[in-house]
Write a protein that holds these residues in place. Sequence first.
Motif, mmCIF file in Angstrom:
data_model
loop_
_atom_site.group_PDB
_atom_site.id
_atom_site.type_symbol
_atom_site.label_atom_id
_atom_site.label_comp_id
_atom_site.label_asym_id
_atom_site.label_seq_id
_atom_site.Cartn_x
_atom_site.Cartn_y
_atom_site.Cartn_z
ATOM 1 N N LEU A 184 -3.280 43.680 -10.469
ATOM 2 C CA LEU A 184 -3.420 42.355 -10.218
ATOM 3 C C LEU A 184 -1.928 41.573 -10.161
ATOM 4 C CD1 LEU A 184 -4.832 39.762 -9.348
ATOM 5 C CD2 LEU A 184 -5.207 39.260 -11.410
ATOM 6 N N LEU A 185 -1.297 41.749 -11.115
ATOM 7 C CA LEU A 185 0.161 41.303 -11.412
ATOM 8 C C LEU A 185 1.174 42.032 -10.247
ATOM 9 C CD1 LEU A 185 0.487 41.287 -15.331
ATOM 10 C CD2 LEU A 185 0.444 39.232 -13.656
ATOM 11 N N THR A 186 0.866 43.134 -9.895
ATOM 12 C CA THR A 186 1.428 43.905 -8.855
ATOM 13 C C THR A 186 1.623 43.185 -7.425
ATOM 14 O OG1 THR A 186 1.949 45.909 -10.263
ATOM 15 C CG2 THR A 186 2.214 46.109 -7.956
ATOM 16 N N ALA A 187 0.213 42.876 -7.349
ATOM 17 C CA ALA A 187 -0.143 42.330 -5.961
ATOM 18 C C ALA A 187 0.433 40.898 -5.911
ATOM 19 C CB ALA A 187 -1.682 42.134 -5.743
ATOM 20 N N VAL A 188 0.559 40.157 -6.950
ATOM 21 C CA VAL A 188 1.287 38.817 -7.055
ATOM 22 C C VAL A 188 2.714 39.087 -6.954
ATOM 23 C CG1 VAL A 188 1.657 36.993 -8.582
ATOM 24 C CG2 VAL A 188 -0.379 37.679 -8.426
ATOM 25 N N ILE A 189 3.270 39.940 -7.622
ATOM 26 C CA ILE A 189 4.750 40.372 -7.573
ATOM 27 C C ILE A 189 5.047 40.800 -6.204
ATOM 28 C CG2 ILE A 189 6.619 42.051 -8.347
ATOM 29 C CD1 ILE A 189 5.136 41.808 -11.020
ATOM 30 N N ALA A 190 4.416 41.599 -5.587
ATOM 31 C CA ALA A 190 4.686 41.986 -4.170
ATOM 32 C C ALA A 190 4.606 40.702 -3.073
ATOM 33 C CB ALA A 190 3.488 42.931 -3.713
ATOM 34 N N LEU B 267 0.655 48.437 -0.186
ATOM 35 C CA LEU B 267 0.340 49.441 -1.331
ATOM 36 C C LEU B 267 -0.258 48.510 -2.480
ATOM 37 C CD1 LEU B 267 3.469 51.769 -1.095
ATOM 38 C CD2 LEU B 267 1.050 52.327 -0.649
ATOM 39 N N ALA B 268 0.335 47.636 -2.846
ATOM 40 C CA ALA B 268 0.232 46.782 -4.017
ATOM 41 C C ALA B 268 -1.460 46.548 -4.135
ATOM 42 C CB ALA B 268 0.811 45.680 -4.296
ATOM 43 N N PHE B 269 -1.933 46.229 -2.691
ATOM 44 C CA PHE B 269 -3.234 45.764 -2.501
ATOM 45 C C PHE B 269 -4.292 46.825 -2.526
ATOM 46 C CE2 PHE B 269 -1.636 41.542 -2.149
ATOM 47 C CZ PHE B 269 -2.384 40.478 -2.497
ATOM 48 N N ILE B 270 -3.788 47.948 -1.796
ATOM 49 C CA ILE B 270 -4.585 49.104 -2.116
ATOM 50 C C ILE B 270 -4.931 49.505 -3.284
ATOM 51 C CG2 ILE B 270 -4.896 51.586 -1.441
ATOM 52 C CD1 ILE B 270 -3.208 50.698 1.327
ATOM 53 N N GLY B 271 -3.789 49.434 -4.251
ATOM 54 C CA GLY B 271 -3.987 49.927 -5.590
ATOM 55 C C GLY B 271 -4.792 48.998 -6.416
ATOM 56 N N LEU B 272 -4.775 47.590 -6.035
ATOM 57 C CA LEU B 272 -5.642 46.550 -6.453
ATOM 58 C C LEU B 272 -7.165 46.730 -6.282
ATOM 59 C CD1 LEU B 272 -6.027 43.795 -8.126
ATOM 60 C CD2 LEU B 272 -5.461 42.557 -6.053
ATOM 61 N N ILE B 273 -7.359 46.957 -5.014
ATOM 62 C CA ILE B 273 -8.718 47.025 -4.708
ATOM 63 C C ILE B 273 -9.216 48.561 -5.129
ATOM 64 C CG2 ILE B 273 -10.015 47.669 -2.461
ATOM 65 C CD1 ILE B 273 -8.105 45.938 -1.068
ATOM 66 N N ARG B 274 -8.552 49.424 -5.299
ATOM 67 C CA ARG B 274 -8.978 50.778 -5.725
ATOM 68 C C ARG B 274 -9.191 50.429 -7.480
ATOM 69 N NH1 ARG B 274 -8.796 55.299 -3.393
ATOM 70 N NH2 ARG B 274 -8.381 56.608 -5.045
ATOM 71 N N SER B 275 -8.504 49.785 -7.893
ATOM 72 C CA SER B 275 -8.619 49.752 -9.549
ATOM 73 C C SER B 275 -9.792 48.620 -9.765
ATOM 74 C CB SER B 275 -7.343 48.943 -10.137
ATOM 75 O OG SER B 275 -7.236 47.531 -10.146
#
Length: 174
Positions: free
Chosen positions: A81-87, A161-169
Amino acid sequence: MTTPAFESLLNRLFSPCIYWSALLIGSLSAEGVALYFQYGLDYGPCVLCIHIRLWVAALVLVAVAGLVAQRCTHVQKACHLLTAVIALGFTERSWRTLAIERSWIESSCSFESGLPEWFAPDRWWPWMFEIWESCGYTPEMLGGLTMAELLAGAGVVFVPLAFIGLIRSLRSTD
């Protein structure tokens, strides 16, 4: 619907060890390049450049947390979630830098960071976060592209990429 081979590839790419290591290496490399341009080539950062550096520094911290807590599902979800915000923050600042450089928007930058008084990285680590110049120009880098163009391009890749990671998590049931 994805094929089993594609799903296997996604599982490997988004495994905590690979994903967070790649983000950590990429972030540290970006900070290193910025410092090389600042101190080696004498291209001082503007306020937007410093904001971008702060987003990248935040990503370093999140990637380290993601690596350290690879087996903790809740921490992994929070890091994603933080990575998506940072992105999103990184990309907004990068696109604004490019828009000013290309005169797509009328804007001026001051030598004030715009950060709250209690958060003063420019005083704590001036070698990394001190504003040296006003906005409007970034140096040419690879293939004739400017730093602003490369940062904006990185944002175009980083956000999905960040949102794919977020959705997968978030879909993970571990």
